[in-house]
Design a protein around this motif. Sequence first.
Motif, short mmCIF file in Angstrom:
data_model
loop_
_atom_site.label_atom_id
_atom_site.label_comp_id
_atom_site.label_asym_id
_atom_site.label_seq_id
_atom_site.Cartn_x
_atom_site.Cartn_y
_atom_site.Cartn_z
N SER A 1 28.63 54.36 -5.31
CA SER A 1 27.50 53.30 -4.46
C SER A 1 27.47 51.88 -5.17
O SER A 1 27.53 51.05 -4.21
CB SER A 1 26.11 53.80 -4.75
OG SER A 1 25.84 53.38 -6.27
N CYS A 2 28.07 51.60 -6.24
CA CYS A 2 28.52 50.20 -6.80
C CYS A 2 29.50 49.71 -5.95
O CYS A 2 29.63 48.57 -5.48
CB CYS A 2 28.79 50.20 -8.18
SG CYS A 2 27.20 50.36 -9.07
N LEU A 3 30.63 50.60 -5.88
CA LEU A 3 31.96 50.29 -5.13
C LEU A 3 31.65 49.89 -3.68
O LEU A 3 32.14 48.81 -3.28
CB LEU A 3 33.07 51.17 -5.47
CG LEU A 3 33.62 51.17 -6.92
CD1 LEU A 3 34.46 52.21 -6.94
CD2 LEU A 3 34.03 49.70 -7.30
N VAL A 4 30.86 50.67 -3.04
CA VAL A 4 30.52 50.52 -1.76
C VAL A 4 30.00 49.10 -1.70
O VAL A 4 29.92 48.44 -0.79
CB VAL A 4 29.77 51.58 -1.00
CG1 VAL A 4 28.96 51.21 0.24
CG2 VAL A 4 30.62 52.77 -1.00
N GLN A 5 28.73 48.89 -2.47
CA GLN A 5 27.86 47.80 -2.38
C GLN A 5 28.96 46.55 -2.62
O GLN A 5 28.91 45.50 -1.93
CB GLN A 5 26.90 47.63 -3.51
CG GLN A 5 25.88 46.64 -3.36
CD GLN A 5 25.04 47.02 -2.09
OE1 GLN A 5 24.67 48.12 -1.63
NE2 GLN A 5 24.62 45.71 -1.53
N CYS A 6 29.94 46.59 -3.56
CA CYS A 6 30.69 45.47 -3.66
C CYS A 6 31.64 45.11 -2.54
O CYS A 6 31.85 44.03 -1.93
CB CYS A 6 31.73 45.79 -4.74
SG CYS A 6 31.00 45.62 -6.67
N TYR A 7 32.16 46.27 -1.63
CA TYR A 7 32.88 46.32 -0.59
C TYR A 7 32.14 45.72 0.30
O TYR A 7 32.46 44.65 1.23
CB TYR A 7 33.34 47.49 -0.09
CG TYR A 7 34.27 47.47 1.17
CD1 TYR A 7 35.50 47.03 1.06
CD2 TYR A 7 33.73 47.97 2.05
CE1 TYR A 7 36.31 47.03 2.31
CE2 TYR A 7 34.45 48.03 3.52
CZ TYR A 7 35.59 47.61 3.32
OH TYR A 7 36.46 47.38 4.52
N GLN A 8 30.79 45.92 0.78
CA GLN A 8 29.82 45.41 1.56
C GLN A 8 29.88 43.76 1.51
O GLN A 8 29.58 42.92 2.32
CB GLN A 8 28.83 46.29 1.81
CG GLN A 8 28.88 47.32 2.48
CD GLN A 8 27.62 48.32 2.25
OE1 GLN A 8 26.78 47.91 1.51
NE2 GLN A 8 27.58 49.44 3.19
N THR A 9 29.41 43.67 0.04
CA THR A 9 29.31 42.26 -0.16
C THR A 9 30.32 41.22 0.13
O THR A 9 30.35 40.27 0.56
CB THR A 9 28.60 42.11 -1.73
OG1 THR A 9 27.56 42.90 -1.89
CG2 THR A 9 28.66 40.69 -2.18
N ARG A 10 31.45 41.97 -0.19
CA ARG A 10 32.76 41.29 0.26
C ARG A 10 32.99 40.86 1.65
O ARG A 10 33.49 39.88 2.10
CB ARG A 10 34.04 41.92 -0.57
CG ARG A 10 35.28 41.44 -0.20
CD ARG A 10 35.55 40.02 -1.04
NE ARG A 10 36.58 39.35 -0.66
CZ ARG A 10 37.72 39.12 -1.43
NH1 ARG A 10 37.82 39.94 -2.49
NH2 ARG A 10 38.80 38.66 -1.22
N LEU A 11 32.86 42.02 2.35
CA LEU A 11 32.70 41.85 3.76
C LEU A 11 32.00 40.75 4.39
O LEU A 11 32.29 39.86 5.21
CB LEU A 11 32.42 43.04 4.48
CG LEU A 11 33.48 44.30 4.70
CD1 LEU A 11 33.08 45.46 5.08
CD2 LEU A 11 34.93 43.80 5.06
N LEU A 12 30.50 40.78 3.68
CA LEU A 12 29.71 39.76 4.22
C LEU A 12 30.07 38.42 3.79
O LEU A 12 30.02 37.27 4.61
CB LEU A 12 28.28 39.94 3.41
CG LEU A 12 27.49 41.13 4.17
CD1 LEU A 12 26.30 41.40 3.40
CD2 LEU A 12 27.19 40.80 5.50
#
Length: 172
Positions: A157-168
């Motif tokens: 979940s942390c890595l997904v959140q990091c990925y989503q933040t990077r996309l944004l």
Amino acid sequence: MNRTPLLIDELYKNHRGWLHQWLRQKLGNTEQAADLVQDTFIKLLQTRDELLGIKEPRAYLTSIAKNLLIDQVRRKRIEQAYLDGLSQMEYMLDAVASPEDQMQIIQALEQLCKALEGVSAKAQQAFILHYLEGYTHKETAQQLGVSSKMIQKYLASCLVQCYQTRLLMDAV
């Protein structure tokens, strides 16, 4: 007529002092107790629809205050782990030659902090223990009192959140 503002006003006048004293005894700090009293009544305002059914106001206020106190302790633990990780990374910054490189590392850490705001406190702790302090999944699970499988879920979940933040951030 909406009675909620009157109920909140009455609860504040009748129980603020008692709640402050109770929290001051728990915390040993008047300023922190005052902050938590205010946070408690803010939380009360946010859940004002439930006010009409309150039969034991002190029990209700105590319950809110306890939950806020627990949240505060969790945040402090995460902040301390983060600060400990930063102090360890200070050595890395000293080894990096240019100020530009140092700035990139600091910006990356700030982005990481923003990304981790979107996950649970335990997920944040798991991330810090595993990636910053080098704990294995098993050691992290033991520290947090959960299974290794749960650690995998937290880290995912942390890595997904990091990925989503990077996309944004890339979209901006």
